[in-house]
Design a protein around this motif. Structure first.
Motif, PDB file in Angstrom:
ATOM      1  N   ALA A 211       0.805  -1.222   0.000  1.00 10.73           N
ATOM      2  CA  ALA A 211       0.000   0.000   0.000  1.00 10.73           C
ATOM      3  C   ALA A 211       0.836   1.270   0.000  1.00 10.73           C
ATOM      4  O   ALA A 211       0.339   2.341  -0.358  1.00 10.73           O
ATOM      5  CB  ALA A 211      -0.943  -0.004   1.201  1.00 10.73           C
ATOM      6  N   ASN A 212       2.118   1.182   0.388  1.00 11.04           N
ATOM      7  CA  ASN A 212       2.998   2.347   0.407  1.00 11.04           C
ATOM      8  C   ASN A 212       3.971   2.388  -0.767  1.00 11.04           C
ATOM      9  O   ASN A 212       4.884   3.215  -0.778  1.00 11.04           O
ATOM     10  CB  ASN A 212       3.800   2.374   1.713  1.00 11.04           C
ATOM     11  CG  ASN A 212       2.922   2.469   2.936  1.00 11.04           C
ATOM     12  OD1 ASN A 212       1.890   3.139   2.914  1.00 11.04           O
ATOM     13  ND2 ASN A 212       3.309   1.802   4.013  1.00 11.04           N
ATOM     14  N   ASP A 213       3.783   1.523  -1.744  1.00 14.30           N
ATOM     15  CA  ASP A 213       4.753   1.362  -2.837  1.00 14.30           C
ATOM     16  C   ASP A 213       4.708   2.544  -3.808  1.00 14.30           C
ATOM     17  O   ASP A 213       3.739   2.714  -4.542  1.00 14.30           O
ATOM     18  CB  ASP A 213       4.436   0.065  -3.589  1.00 14.30           C
ATOM     19  CG  ASP A 213       5.447  -0.256  -4.677  1.00 14.30           C
ATOM     20  OD1 ASP A 213       6.370   0.545  -4.900  1.00 14.30           O
ATOM     21  OD2 ASP A 213       5.300  -1.319  -5.310  1.00 14.30           O
ATOM     22  N   PRO A 214       5.770   3.378  -3.869  1.00 13.89           N
ATOM     23  CA  PRO A 214       5.793   4.481  -4.827  1.00 13.89           C
ATOM     24  C   PRO A 214       6.210   4.049  -6.230  1.00 13.89           C
ATOM     25  O   PRO A 214       6.022   4.791  -7.189  1.00 13.89           O
ATOM     26  CB  PRO A 214       6.821   5.442  -4.235  1.00 13.89           C
ATOM     27  CG  PRO A 214       7.752   4.563  -3.471  1.00 13.89           C
ATOM     28  CD  PRO A 214       6.940   3.394  -2.970  1.00 13.89           C
ATOM     29  N   VAL A 215       6.768   2.851  -6.371  1.00 15.44           N
ATOM     30  CA  VAL A 215       7.188   2.349  -7.683  1.00 15.44           C
ATOM     31  C   VAL A 215       5.983   1.857  -8.480  1.00 15.44           C
ATOM     32  O   VAL A 215       5.898   2.065  -9.694  1.00 15.44           O
ATOM     33  CB  VAL A 215       8.229   1.226  -7.525  1.00 15.44           C
ATOM     34  CG1 VAL A 215       8.626   0.656  -8.882  1.00 15.44           C
ATOM     35  CG2 VAL A 215       9.456   1.724  -6.762  1.00 15.44           C
ATOM     36  N   ALA A 216       5.060   1.197  -7.789  1.00 16.97           N
ATOM     37  CA  ALA A 216       3.843   0.679  -8.417  1.00 16.97           C
ATOM     38  C   ALA A 216       2.631   1.260  -7.699  1.00 16.97           C
ATOM     39  O   ALA A 216       1.999   0.587  -6.880  1.00 16.97           O
ATOM     40  CB  ALA A 216       3.822  -0.842  -8.362  1.00 16.97           C
ATOM     41  N   PRO A 217       2.286   2.536  -7.973  1.00 17.64           N
ATOM     42  CA  PRO A 217       1.179   3.185  -7.267  1.00 17.64           C
ATOM     43  C   PRO A 217      -0.165   2.545  -7.593  1.00 17.64           C
ATOM     44  O   PRO A 217      -0.323   1.831  -8.586  1.00 17.64           O
ATOM     45  CB  PRO A 217       1.247   4.632  -7.768  1.00 17.64           C
ATOM     46  CG  PRO A 217       1.995   4.568  -9.052  1.00 17.64           C
ATOM     47  CD  PRO A 217       2.937   3.435  -8.944  1.00 17.64           C
ATOM     48  N   ALA A 218      -1.148   2.826  -6.738  1.00 19.81           N
ATOM     49  CA  ALA A 218      -2.449   2.167  -6.845  1.00 19.81           C
ATOM     50  C   ALA A 218      -3.144   2.448  -8.168  1.00 19.81           C
ATOM     51  O   ALA A 218      -3.731   1.536  -8.775  1.00 19.81           O
ATOM     52  CB  ALA A 218      -3.336   2.600  -5.676  1.00 19.81           C
TER      53      ALA A 218
END
Length: 274
Positions: A211-218
């Protein structure tokens, strides 16, 4: 007899050198006892610069329920470097050929980061062998398609959302990979249009992100899932890009549930969420 998911119940995977499609890689195999009923095997594929090492926690958990294989692709981990930089399609061909040599005719393919590109391509090349596809932290976000944007996102992830152990695994593998080989493969990664290729995947797809991944945003993961013929999107709270290491129990349970192996897995392992 039931086992605790937080304990190691399987022996260490067996490393097998496999040459396929003219290239040499390593397959780390955990096979269940002969005669044990089970679902399709699961094959774990690492991302750019990495190796099987940051998949080990997930591998161990999955191996309690299904035959599980992790691959160090040619040129990564401790494998010899190919004479040229392999394309995404060539990596997929290696994966399919290596598993065929090991007698694994059907398998769930699970990729992380750049490994999601190899997973999609393998499912496109031989769809009859791959009943399910799992994409963890897929790349490359089509709205941030520059090296600078990807580097910034990865830097934010490492600084704010990763555990010390996940950073240690990734950075030491990056050092083994070396900057020259990394940059050559980075161009391959940046040029692969996964958002277009996924439309050719006929198997059901599970897209997982921390949920905090900036590489693969929602928004990117949701758009990617929407382009697949059949897809499910899942966020796992409290972690960043290396979701399979930092939330291995949740990821393993999600994969087993998605593929239908959870019921058979519960005969040998009772799940407890960490």
């Amino acid at each position: 007899m039931a086992s605790n998911r937080n304990e190691t119940t399987m022996s260490r995977p067996v490393r097998i050198e496999v040459e396929a499609a003219g290239h040499l890689g390593h397959v780390f195999a955990s096979r269940r006892p002969a005669g044990t009923a089970g679902e399709a095997a699961v094959v774990l594929i690492h991302g750019i610069g990495a190796s099987h090492r940051y998949l080990q926690r997930l591998h161990g958990l999955l191996a309690e329920s299904v035959d599980t294989f992790s691959i160090d692709l040619p040129g990564f981990g401790a494998t010899p470097r190919p004479s040229h930089t392999l394309s995404v399609a060539e990596h997929a061909t290696y994966i399919l050929g290596a598993l065929e040599q090991l007698g694994v005719t059907e398998f769930v393919v699970v990729g992380h980061s750049m490994g999601t590109q190899f997973a999609v391509e393998a499912a496109r090349q031989q769809p009859s062998r791959i009943p399910h596809v799992v994409l963890m932290g897929p790349v490359v976000n089509d709205r941030r398609r520059t090296v600078a944007q990807q580097a910034l996102a990865l830097g934010r992830d490492c600084l704010f959302f990763e555990s010390p152990s996940s950073n240690a695994l990734v950075f030491t593998d990056y050092l083994r990979c070396g900057p020259n080989w990394y940059l050559k493969n980075l161009r391959v990664m940046m040029d692969y249009p996964i958002e277009e290729k996924i439309a050719g995947v006929t198997a059901p797809v599970l897209v997982i992100r921390g949920a905090n991944d900036p590489v693969a945003p929602a928004d990117w993961c949701r758009r990617l899932a929407a382009r697949a013929a059949s897809a499910t999107f899942l966020e796992i709270e409290g972690t960043g890009h290396v979701v399979q290491h930092n939330r291995a129990v949740q990821v393993a349970d999600s994969i087993l549930g998605f593929t239908g192996a959870a019921a058979s897995g519960n005969e040998t392992a009772q799940g407890s969420t960490a």
